[in-house]
Design an enzyme around this catalytic site. Structure first.
Site, PDB file in Angstrom:
ATOM      1  N   ASP A   1      -4.596  -4.560   5.766  1.00 44.87           N
ATOM      2  CA  ASP A   1      -4.801  -5.515   4.683  1.00 44.87           C
ATOM      3  C   ASP A   1      -3.502  -6.303   4.479  1.00 44.87           C
ATOM      4  O   ASP A   1      -2.419  -5.743   4.521  1.00 44.87           O
ATOM      5  CB  ASP A   1      -5.170  -4.741   3.406  1.00 44.87           C
ATOM      6  CG  ASP A   1      -5.797  -5.631   2.340  1.00 44.87           C
ATOM      7  OD1 ASP A   1      -6.299  -6.712   2.692  1.00 44.87           O
ATOM      8  OD2 ASP A   1      -5.800  -5.224   1.161  1.00 44.87           O
TER       9      ASP A   1
ATOM     10  N   HIS B   1      -2.649  -1.217  -3.439  1.00 44.43           N
ATOM     11  CA  HIS B   1      -3.710  -0.212  -3.296  1.00 44.43           C
ATOM     12  C   HIS B   1      -3.281   0.966  -4.152  1.00 44.43           C
ATOM     13  O   HIS B   1      -2.203   1.508  -3.949  1.00 44.43           O
ATOM     14  CB  HIS B   1      -3.847   0.214  -1.837  1.00 44.43           C
ATOM     15  CG  HIS B   1      -4.237  -0.925  -0.939  1.00 44.43           C
ATOM     16  ND1 HIS B   1      -4.032  -0.892   0.415  1.00 44.43           N
ATOM     17  CD2 HIS B   1      -4.808  -2.129  -1.191  1.00 44.43           C
ATOM     18  CE1 HIS B   1      -4.482  -2.013   0.959  1.00 44.43           C
ATOM     19  NE2 HIS B   1      -4.941  -2.790  -0.009  1.00 44.43           N
TER      20      HIS B   1
ATOM     21  N   SER C   1       0.867  -1.170   0.000  1.00 44.03           N
ATOM     22  CA  SER C   1       0.000   0.000   0.000  1.00 44.03           C
ATOM     23  C   SER C   1       0.909   1.227   0.000  1.00 44.03           C
ATOM     24  O   SER C   1       1.953   1.208  -0.663  1.00 44.03           O
ATOM     25  CB  SER C   1      -0.933  -0.080   1.205  1.00 44.03           C
ATOM     26  OG  SER C   1      -1.928   0.899   1.124  1.00 44.03           O
TER      27      SER C   1
END
Ligand SMILES: C[S@@+](CC[C@H](N)C(=O)[O-])C[C@H]1O[C@@H](n2cnc3c(N)ncnc32)[C@H](O)[C@@H]1O
Lengths: 196, 270
Positions: free
Chosen positions: A137, A44, A17
């Site tokens: 995540d 992401h 991310s």
């Protein structure tokens, strides 16, 4: 632990991310040209426009880079990027499927979704790498990869632009290695493909 | 997760019990959704889930609702709707009557978006939109024309990015946390149940949209469904798929030409 995956590998999956792009830009140029495995990349994407991520990464590696299309058959030496707004799932026949189901951890693509799916299919033939990020995540995904016998590699939080995601994974899952990006690339270069 | 072999057995049994064939569904998503259904209903074991499915048709209905992924949006992928506006509607405008099929319409956001496009091109009055899905619950929801109020801001942005120039909120009446779309927008839409796996062609269309449905099917079923669309399209009709779907490998590809370099819209050439 899961060292067997290093000589038995069938797929590499990388999640990240915020801050992970920096790590990837360090790692990708180091991957050897004759890389023997497919790589699935779940990031992401934030605000990065549609094609610019693929182009940016492609400019840093000799491997082929493409945004995944539904039912792509995974080829060695090719990096498949999860498209914005789709989860990536792995099929038993070596292809991937896309999925627009609910966001997980506020994310679509979600790293957990892909890691869990890959762990189911690839088991001890999977090497999973989790990079920098500000989201939890990936932590559950790493645990599933470990439970299925896969090899779990986490970016050293001290080298991550945002330490939260790798730290979470280290807390919640057994990990095989904690390494800086350059060392992750070096290790991936040594991975051997399963010969059947 | 339910094991691979047990998944195959369950698929077979469901087909015997209810005549619903899930064997062409891509397994990665199917197994994940079965697991979701299992957890949501708090079954004590996979065999008790199977027993409930065998004995209780209402349980099977919930199963279908859970297995299918119904996430949708208005003006999803604004660039796609812009291409419809600029490249497809001007062609459709030359026809005396326009028939459009939304296969896998979910809760209706997509077909309502299309109705807005048609109305802005002054084509809605001579159009008819068939919107079908296998999931009865989403069709019922779609028929109400009521969507989540919290999504309106994003839909409005999508709408403007798609080339919309009106005030998006003029199309609906806001209520607490919902937005009811103007009944005249829904007047040309027919919602009905249609199963792409089992049901056949039911009309000839100038445009078929099937977006983010084929991703849930394996290659073989994708080919079968694309052939169904081919059969259901006029000789110069348009086929529109989701942004990551394609007609490659389908055997129909050589008769179709992609209309836009970026958007997944093809035109049948013969
Ligand atoms: C992700 S939604 C797509 C909604 C919309 N087209 C969009 O792109 O936003 C997929 C839809 O396909 C429907 N579907 C799944 N299997 C189907 C089948 N066999 N026949 C018809 N529809 C099906 C599901 O019920 C669901 O509503």
């Amino acid at each position: 632990m899961a060292e067997v995956a290093l000589t038995n590998a069938r797929l590499i999956i990388i999640g990240g991310s915020s801050g992970s792009l920096e790590a990837l830009l360090q790692m990708l140029p180091l991957l050897k040209t004759s890389f023997p495995l497919p790589v699935v990349l779940v990031l992401h994407r934030g605000t990065l426009a549609d094609n610019s991520l693929t182009e940016l990464l492609a400019s840093r590696t000799t491997l082929q880079v493409k945004e995944a299309d539904d039912k792509d058959l995974l080829e060695p030496g090719c990096i498949y990027i999860a498209p914005p707004d789709y989860h990536v799932l792995l099929e038993q026949d070596g292809s991937l499927s896309l999925d627009v189901s609910e966001k997980i951890n506020f994310s679509r693509p979600s790293i957990d979704v892909s890691f869990i799916s890959a762990a189911e299919v690839y088991g001890d033939g999977l090497i999973a790498v989790l990079l920098s990020g500000a989201n939890a995540d990936g932590a559950l995904g790493m645990l599933m990869v470990a439970q299925k016998g896969g090899f779990v590699l986490v970016q050293d939080p001290a080298t991550a632009a945002v330490a939260y995601m790798p730290e979470k994974a280290i807390q919640q899952s057994p990990v095989d290695r904690v390494l800086e990006p350059i060392a992750i690339a070096a290790l991936l270069n040594k991975v051997r493909k399963r010969n059947r | 997760m339910l094991g691979y072999d047990d998944t195959e057995l369950l698929i077979e049994k469901i087909n015997q019990w209810y005549g619903y064939d899930f064997s062409g569904y891509a397994r990665a998503s199917l197994r994940r959704r079965i697991e979701g259904f299992f957890l949501k209903n708090k079954f004590s074991s996979y065999s008790s889930m199977e027993l409930s499915l065998a004995q209780d048709p209402a349980c099977f209905t919930r199963f279908v609702e859970e297995i299918t992924v119904n996430v949708t949006e208005m003006f999803r992928d604004p660039g796609f709707y812009r291409a419809l506006r600029e490249k497809i509607l001007p062609v459709l405008a030359t026809y005396p009557f326009i028939r459009i099929w939304h296969a896998g319409c979910s809760t209706g956001e997509e077909v309502y978006s299309m109705a807005i496009l048609l109305s802005e091109a002054s084509l809605l009055h001579k159009s008819i939109l068939y919107a079908t899905d296998v999931n009865q619950a989403v069709l019922e929801k779609a028929r109400t024309g009521i969507f989540a109020g919290a999504s309106m801001q994003q839909y409005s942005e999508n709408y403007m990015l798609s080339g919309g120039q009106k005030d998006f909120s003029s199309y609906y009446t806001a209520n607490y946390n919902s937005a009811k779309f103007a009944p005249w927008l829904g007047e040309r839409i027919i919602f009905s149940s249609h199963n792409l796996v089992a049901d056949s062609s039911f009309n000839e269309f100038q445009l078929i949209l099937c977006r983010n449905v084929l991703i849930y099917f394996d290659k073989q079923l994708q080919v079968k469904v694309l052939q169904l669309f081919d059969k259901s399209l006029d000789s110069l009709g348009f086929l529109a798929l989701g942004s990551k779907e394609s007609i490659r490998f389908s055997g129909i590809a050589d008769r179709y030409r992609q209309v836009d370099p970026k958007e997944k819209i093809w035109r049948k050439s013969r």
